[in-house]
Structure formats: C-alpha cells, structure tokens
Design a protein around this motif. Structure first.
Motif, mmCIF file in Angstrom:
data_model
loop_
_atom_site.group_PDB
_atom_site.id
_atom_site.type_symbol
_atom_site.label_atom_id
_atom_site.label_comp_id
_atom_site.label_asym_id
_atom_site.label_seq_id
_atom_site.Cartn_x
_atom_site.Cartn_y
_atom_site.Cartn_z
ATOM 1 N N ALA A 1 0.835 -1.208 0.000
ATOM 2 C CA ALA A 1 0.000 0.000 0.000
ATOM 3 C C ALA A 1 0.863 1.248 0.000
ATOM 4 C CB ALA A 1 -0.938 -0.003 1.211
ATOM 5 N N VAL A 2 1.948 1.220 0.752
ATOM 6 C CA VAL A 2 2.813 2.404 0.803
ATOM 7 C C VAL A 2 3.495 2.618 -0.548
ATOM 8 C CG1 VAL A 2 4.900 3.372 1.837
ATOM 9 C CG2 VAL A 2 3.147 2.379 3.294
ATOM 10 N N ALA A 3 3.957 1.532 -1.167
ATOM 11 C CA ALA A 3 4.624 1.664 -2.468
ATOM 12 C C ALA A 3 3.666 2.236 -3.510
ATOM 13 C CB ALA A 3 5.157 0.306 -2.916
ATOM 14 N N LEU A 4 2.478 1.653 -3.601
ATOM 15 C CA LEU A 4 1.516 2.135 -4.601
ATOM 16 C C LEU A 4 1.144 3.591 -4.360
ATOM 17 C CD1 LEU A 4 -1.039 -0.757 -5.210
ATOM 18 C CD2 LEU A 4 0.889 -0.029 -6.598
ATOM 19 N N SER A 5 0.954 3.932 -3.088
ATOM 20 C CA SER A 5 0.462 5.284 -2.817
ATOM 21 C C SER A 5 1.562 6.326 -2.941
ATOM 22 C CB SER A 5 -0.192 5.352 -1.450
ATOM 23 O OG SER A 5 0.753 5.040 -0.467
ATOM 24 N N CYS A 6 2.825 5.927 -2.811
ATOM 25 C CA CYS A 6 3.905 6.877 -3.090
ATOM 26 C C CYS A 6 3.795 7.326 -4.544
ATOM 27 C CB CYS A 6 5.275 6.230 -2.885
ATOM 28 S SG CYS A 6 5.785 6.149 -1.176
ATOM 29 N N MET A 7 3.517 6.374 -5.414
ATOM 30 C CA MET A 7 3.423 6.691 -6.843
ATOM 31 C C MET A 7 2.164 7.486 -7.155
ATOM 32 S SD MET A 7 5.157 3.297 -8.506
ATOM 33 C CE MET A 7 3.680 2.694 -9.135
ATOM 34 N N THR A 8 1.010 7.028 -6.651
ATOM 35 C CA THR A 8 -0.228 7.759 -6.953
ATOM 36 C C THR A 8 -0.183 9.149 -6.310
ATOM 37 O OG1 THR A 8 -1.247 6.700 -5.043
ATOM 38 C CG2 THR A 8 -1.723 5.741 -7.178
ATOM 39 N N GLY A 9 0.337 9.217 -5.090
ATOM 40 C CA GLY A 9 0.419 10.502 -4.408
ATOM 41 C C GLY A 9 1.312 11.463 -5.168
ATOM 42 N N PHE A 10 2.425 10.938 -5.681
ATOM 43 C CA PHE A 10 3.344 11.759 -6.476
ATOM 44 C C PHE A 10 2.635 12.274 -7.723
ATOM 45 C CE2 PHE A 10 6.545 11.859 -9.942
ATOM 46 C CZ PHE A 10 7.362 12.862 -9.450
ATOM 47 N N ALA A 11 1.969 11.376 -8.433
ATOM 48 C CA ALA A 11 1.292 11.772 -9.672
ATOM 49 C C ALA A 11 0.229 12.837 -9.397
ATOM 50 C CB ALA A 11 0.669 10.551 -10.334
ATOM 51 N N LEU A 12 -0.544 12.632 -8.332
ATOM 52 C CA LEU A 12 -1.646 13.559 -8.069
ATOM 53 C C LEU A 12 -1.165 14.864 -7.434
ATOM 54 C CD1 LEU A 12 -4.293 11.034 -6.712
ATOM 55 C CD2 LEU A 12 -4.278 12.135 -8.940
ATOM 56 N N GLY A 13 -0.026 14.810 -6.768
ATOM 57 C CA GLY A 13 0.445 15.995 -6.079
ATOM 58 C C GLY A 13 1.302 16.895 -6.943
ATOM 59 N N VAL A 14 1.969 16.318 -7.960
ATOM 60 C CA VAL A 14 2.959 17.076 -8.702
ATOM 61 C C VAL A 14 2.453 17.535 -10.070
ATOM 62 C CG1 VAL A 14 5.168 16.832 -9.900
ATOM 63 C CG2 VAL A 14 4.965 16.162 -7.511
ATOM 64 N N TYR A 15 1.664 16.706 -10.725
ATOM 65 C CA TYR A 15 1.279 17.017 -12.104
ATOM 66 C C TYR A 15 -0.082 17.683 -12.164
ATOM 67 C CZ TYR A 15 5.026 13.797 -13.148
ATOM 68 O OH TYR A 15 6.239 13.189 -13.211
ATOM 69 N N LYS A 16 -0.192 18.567 -13.141
ATOM 70 C CA LYS A 16 -1.503 19.134 -13.443
ATOM 71 C C LYS A 16 -2.015 18.428 -14.675
ATOM 72 C CE LYS A 16 -1.607 23.789 -11.616
ATOM 73 N NZ LYS A 16 -0.331 24.497 -11.570
ATOM 74 N N PHE A 17 -3.128 17.778 -14.580
ATOM 75 C CA PHE A 17 -3.712 17.170 -15.771
ATOM 76 C C PHE A 17 -5.203 17.058 -15.567
ATOM 77 C CE2 PHE A 17 -2.456 13.828 -12.873
ATOM 78 C CZ PHE A 17 -3.542 12.981 -12.846
ATOM 79 N N ARG A 18 -5.897 16.877 -16.646
ATOM 80 C CA ARG A 18 -7.351 16.788 -16.577
ATOM 81 C C ARG A 18 -7.748 15.543 -15.783
ATOM 82 N NH1 ARG A 18 -11.575 18.355 -20.526
ATOM 83 N NH2 ARG A 18 -9.971 19.266 -21.814
ATOM 84 N N GLY A 19 -8.634 15.707 -14.865
ATOM 85 C CA GLY A 19 -9.109 14.556 -14.099
ATOM 86 C C GLY A 19 -8.306 14.301 -12.834
ATOM 87 N N ASN A 20 -7.321 15.158 -12.576
ATOM 88 C CA ASN A 20 -6.496 14.972 -11.380
ATOM 89 C C ASN A 20 -7.355 14.936 -10.121
ATOM 90 O OD1 ASN A 20 -4.996 15.634 -9.021
ATOM 91 N ND2 ASN A 20 -3.285 16.289 -10.296
ATOM 92 N N LEU A 21 -8.134 16.009 -9.934
ATOM 93 C CA LEU A 21 -8.937 16.094 -8.719
ATOM 94 C C LEU A 21 -9.987 14.981 -8.662
ATOM 95 C CD1 LEU A 21 -8.531 18.056 -6.494
ATOM 96 C CD2 LEU A 21 -10.452 19.394 -7.325
ATOM 97 N N LEU A 22 -10.492 14.621 -9.833
ATOM 98 C CA LEU A 22 -11.507 13.576 -9.892
ATOM 99 C C LEU A 22 -10.944 12.241 -9.396
ATOM 100 C CD1 LEU A 22 -14.422 13.806 -11.036
ATOM 101 C CD2 LEU A 22 -13.589 12.478 -12.975
ATOM 102 N N LEU A 23 -9.749 11.905 -9.876
ATOM 103 C CA LEU A 23 -9.111 10.664 -9.437
ATOM 104 C C LEU A 23 -8.812 10.713 -7.943
ATOM 105 C CD1 LEU A 23 -6.540 9.670 -12.182
ATOM 106 C CD2 LEU A 23 -8.444 8.320 -11.332
ATOM 107 N N PHE A 24 -8.338 11.868 -7.516
ATOM 108 C CA PHE A 24 -8.032 12.022 -6.089
ATOM 109 C C PHE A 24 -9.284 11.786 -5.246
ATOM 110 C CE2 PHE A 24 -7.421 15.074 -2.440
ATOM 111 C CZ PHE A 24 -6.583 14.234 -1.744
ATOM 112 N N PHE A 25 -10.383 12.381 -5.679
ATOM 113 C CA PHE A 25 -11.631 12.207 -4.941
ATOM 114 C C PHE A 25 -12.142 10.776 -5.011
ATOM 115 C CE2 PHE A 25 -13.136 16.898 -4.751
ATOM 116 C CZ PHE A 25 -12.116 17.146 -3.858
#
Lengths: 312, 282
Positions: free
Chosen positions: B91-115
C-alpha cells in the motif's frame, strides 16, 4: 514506469531529434505512476460497488444462477422489522458516537499541561485506540457480565443492580456504543491535543488581558482555532459510527433477539451466515448503508474541495 | 497556552492535579488493567469466584505458556505478520506513486481521481463484501493470506493516496521545477528528489497501516476461515469458543493479540500521531 525515457546526464539540446515519448513525458508520466494504484483500486473497490448495486436487483444464494427480480429486495426491506431496528440503531450510533468529540476535547484540555511524565500519560490515555476492537469487545463483555462483571460489583456497592446490559434489548445498543466510545474518545483526544499545540499563544494572551478566561475563553478563542481538528474528529467519528461491526459481532452477535443489529451487521448476517446466503438482499441493505454514507462523503469531499481551491 | 499552565496556579491545585492525572488514568484503563490481572491469575480463582480480588498465586508464566505452546495462537500471530507486512509494503509503495502523480502534475481529471480514492476509502465495507468475496473465490484465493493481502493493499491505497498527495503538495515545489530545468527524467525526480523527502510520511503511514491491518476483523472473517490463514483477531474469537470460561487463558490471549500494535505505537509514537492527525492542524 520503465517506459519513461532515460535522460540523466544525456541532457542534449531539446528539439529536433526528440522522440514522441520524450516530448510528451510530462503528460505521460502521471499516468504511468497512477496506473498500478488506480487499476488495483478500480478492480477491488470501485467495480465491487457497482456490482453490489447490480446484485441488489437479483435473488441469489451465492451458488446457482442469479435471478432478476427488480425492486423486489427493496420492497421487502420496507416491511422488514429487523431492517427497521437496524436503521434505528444506526441512528443511535450516529448521534451518541458524536459524544466522543466533546469527551475527547475534555480529556485533551485536562492533559494539556507540562508536568513531569505528562507525555507518558498522554500516550497511555491513547491506548484504547491502538488495540483491536475485538479485544475491546471481549473486555467490555466481561465488564458487563451479569454474574461477575465489574459493573454490577460497582452497582452493588451503591445499592443498585444487578443489570444484564448485553441481555437487555433496551440497553444492549447503548452498552455497545459505550464500549465503542472508549477508543473513539481516545482518538479525538489525540486530535485535540495536537490542535491545542497549534493554538496561537499570542491570541490567548491578548484575550487574557481582555479579561477572558475559563469557558468564555474556550468558546470564543480556543474552539474556533480548533476547527480543523474538530472537522477531522467529526469525519472519523461519523465513519466509525456507520462502520460499527466488530463490537456488535463480538459482544452480542446482534442479539438479544436481534435488538443490537445495525445495517452493517444485518447485511453480513443476511448474506453470509447460517440463516442463509441471501446475497441480493444483503446487497440491497449494503446499498442503503452506502447511500447514507454517501451524504457524508459528499459533504467531506465538498469541504476538501473548498480547501483545495484556496491552496495552490 | 490553554488551559492556564498549572505552574501558575495555587500550590494546592498543583498537588491535586498531580494526583488527579494518575487516578483518572487508572479509571480510564480499568478494563485493560482488569484483563492484565486476569491473565496472571490461576484458574482456581475463577471457579471460587475471586474475579476482582488479588490473585491467589502468580500463574502468568503458565497461562502465557499455554497460550504459546498449547494453542493455535502462534499460528495466528504468524498469519497476522504475514498478512500485515506485505500489505504495508504494497500500500505504501503504490500510494507513493499515486500521491506523487496527483500531487505534482496538473492534468485533466487529477482532482476527480483524487476524490475517487478519498471517497472509496470512506465507503462502508459491506458494499464491497459480496463482490470481493466472489472475486477472491474466482481467483482461487479464498482462505489464503494472499487473497486478504491483495484486497487490503487495494483498499488501503485509498487512504494512503490521500495522505501522500497532501504531504507531497506541502513540499517545496521549486525543488521539482529545478530538477526539471536540469533535464532530470520524471521517474528520477520521483526516486531521487521526492522519495527521500517522503521518509516521514512513509514512516507515519507504515505504522498506521500496520495497526489498521493487524486489527482488522471484518475482512478476516469474510475472506478466510480456519487456523491456516486467519489472523489473530479472528483467531481470538475461535479461541473464545474453545476456552469459553477459561478467563485466564482468554485474557492472556487477548493481551498477546494486542501487544504488537501497542509496541509499534510506543516505538514510533511521533510518526503514528503525525499520521492520525493529518489535516487536524492547519
């Protein structure tokens, strides 16, 4: 991830010879990082939610072919006495569980001092939250035990009792909620202790010079500053109340006469117990619980969204 | 500071406070203290009705000995470890990657995926129960530790992503921009720039997830049965059925089951609390 082009030291002049991958890496990278987590989450969390919705329109024993019956499960729920009892108990849980918030604040205020050993006291007060609800349930069922429980011993000293909390249909849910409040209060206490640490000392001093103290100070100066802590406490308490399952399963198994059931437990009982494998009916109960939770989830997301707009 | 520092109040109140805190603590932990005392009592105390009195003899060693050598408890404990540790890592490994993607990049659907992750994490377990159980059965993973681990990883990724994304957002963004200007590849930025800064978050999440998974009961009951794959929370209930009136053994067993997360909490206290109070301080 390995698809991301290797650059490192080879930072050649950008432009002409760049591959498509390299030019688009800013757009591509997030999706590569997201893929494993998102796929996993869709597979195990999001799809199952949709499947449960679908399943609630079927009659299914878990083995044979599911049979489509439309709204029949929901129609049956309307006349189901046990469902009604569970719904009421869920409401009791929701309301009474919120007591953990003021109780946690009270303990936090009590412990927010700097005397020797206070750090150890704070962590010991937090203890109930760290241990499993299964153990909490066992401990409290002994505490309530009508023949030897500590509760009745204490009641006997003051000339009351004996009462059989877990055997009494009117008391049982309250008894279990009290057991649940124990760890939940500990959690809220930690939230408030951290929040109190961040309270602005200058404001407190200023208010003190203005003559504010005690309850007035708490209400007008401290509690407004604790808003973030209160919000988190509210979220975790509501979720905890609606998720209550372990304690009920351990302490009473829904009894006596089903009077301590809540939706989460009733659903489990219908779908996976000796009373039969009514998967579709269970799914319908789960959908109702989900929709209740969804109201709160929507509210939480909305507040998070408001916060996020303020940030970068 | 609020309330007023105790040092500024009267001598009498200071002494009262010093006495009040331990007294309150004993009241607060009374149920646990009772269980601890139960666990060192001889069986005879329970048959003669000496439940709450002083133990007539110290039987701690033999009670705990029976839990460890005369029951399935060690098996359950081992299962719990084998379920919890891989889940934490996954869980920590996967969320490091998803957290990085959602925290650093601006892209369409970012907030939607986060939610989606946040909402999924708040969902009642029951809405997942039947489909996840079927899924596990279909994959031939019912009643295996792997089946339980895979689900736990997926579900915990929701909470961990919330945590990681918020943590990464609070990091100085200039670091990442500077690395980009240097032409560092995105995955290298993740690995060499962001990941080292995430150590406190990783520590906090690891202890937290360890405790959550160790204490999980619902999924253990839904996805497993029997001593070969069940964790200690489910084990303690079959223990309960086996030794219904053997309060001394039940108590010893409960203490053993509760100890690992408690030890974890004490060792990593600061991280644990940092994890729990995420968002509680602004």
């Amino acid at each position: 991830m390995n698809l991301a082009p290797e650059t490192g030291s080879s930072a050649t002049s950008p432009g002409v010879s760049d591959s498509w991958l390299r030019r688009n890496r800013q757009a591509l990278a997030p999706w590569l990082f997201l893929a494993p987590g998102v796929i996993f989450f869709l597979f195990y969390v999001i799809f199952p939610i949709l499947q449960s919705f679908n399943l609630s329109f079927y009659r299914w024993d878990g083995l044979g072919d599911p049979q489509f019956i439309g709204m029949e499960n929901y129609r049956e729920l309307m006349d189901d006495r046990a469902f009604e009892v569970s719904l009421w108990n869920n409401l009791k849980w929701l309301l009474l569980y919120l007591l953990a918030i003021p109780a946690g604040l009270f303990i936090a205020l009590f412990l927010n001092q700097t005397v020797t050993g206070i750090r150890l006291y704070k962590s010991l007060f937090f203890f109930p939250f760290v241990i499993s609800q299964v153990v909490v349930g066992l401990v409290f069922s002994w505490f309530y035990d009508p023949t030897f429980g500590l509760l009745n011993q204490v009641l006997a000293w003051v000339g009351l009792g004996p009462i059989n909390v877990l055997g009494d249909p009117t008391l049982v849910t309250y008894g279990i909620i009290i057991a649940g409040l124990w760890p939940q209060t500990a959690y809220c206490m930690i939230l408030y202790l951290t929040g109190l640490n961040a309270v602005d000392p200058e404001q407190v001093e200023a208010a003190r010079l203005d003559g504010a103290k005690g309850a007035k100070m708490l209400w007008y100066v401290i509690i407004p500053q604790l808003r973030p802590a209160t919000f988190v406490a509210f979220v975790v308490t509501i979720i905890g109340a609606l998720r209550s399952f372990d304690l009920i399963s351990i302490m009473t198994n829904g009894g006596p006469f089903g009077s301590s059931r809540v939706l989460s437990f009733y659903m489990f009982e219908k779908a996976l117990s000796e009373y039969g494998f009514r998967m579709g009916y269970g799914a319908a109960i789960a959908v109702v619980l989900f929709l209740i939770m969804l109201c709160f989830i929507a509210y939480f997301l909305w507040s998070m969204y408001q916060d996020d707009k303020g940030a970068r | 500071m609020f309330p007023k520092p105790i040092q500024n109040s009267s001598r009498a109140w200071q002494t009262t406070y010093q006495a009040l805190v331990p007294a309150a603590l004993i009241m607060w932990l009374l149920p646990l203290i009772a269980v601890a005392i139960f666990s060192i009592k001889p069986e005879a105390d329970f048959t003669t009705g000496n439940y709450w009195g002083v133990p007539s003899s110290f039987e701690g060693i033999s009670n705990y000995g029976r839990v460890f050598f005369g029951s399935d408890m060690p098996r359950y404990l081992l299962n719990s470890v084998l379920i919890t540790v891989p889940t934490v890592i996954g869980a920590v490994a996967l969320s490091c990657m998803t957290g990085f993607a959602l925290g650093v990049y601006k892209f369409r659907g970012n907030l939607l995926l986060f939610f989606m992750f946040v909402a999924g994490n708040f969902v009642p377990f029951q809405i997942l129960m039947v489909p996840v159980r079927d899924l596990t059965l279909d994959m031939g993973l019912y009643n295996t530790k792997t089946g339980l681990v895979l689900f736990h990883i997926a579900f915990q990724t929701g909470f961990c992503t919330l945590f990681m994304r918020n943590f990464i957002r609070a990091l100085p963004y200039e670091l990442i921009e500077a690395a980009r200007v240097e032409g560092v590849a995105e995955w290298r930025i993740f690995w060499f720039v962001v990941l080292p800064l995430m150590k406190p978050a990783i520590a906090a999440l690891s202890v937290l997830i360890f405790t959550f998974i160790w204490n999980d009961y619902f999924w253990a009951v839904v996805l497993t049965q029997g001593a070969e794959s069940q964790p200690v929370t489910a084990g303690i209930t079959s223990f309960n059925a086996q030794y219904r009136a053997a309060y001394h053994l039940m108590s010893a067993g409960s203490i053993v089951a509760a100890l690992p997360p408690v030890a974890m909490f004490f060792l990593m206290q600061r991280h644990f609390i940092a994890g729990l109070t995420l968002g509680a301080v602004k």
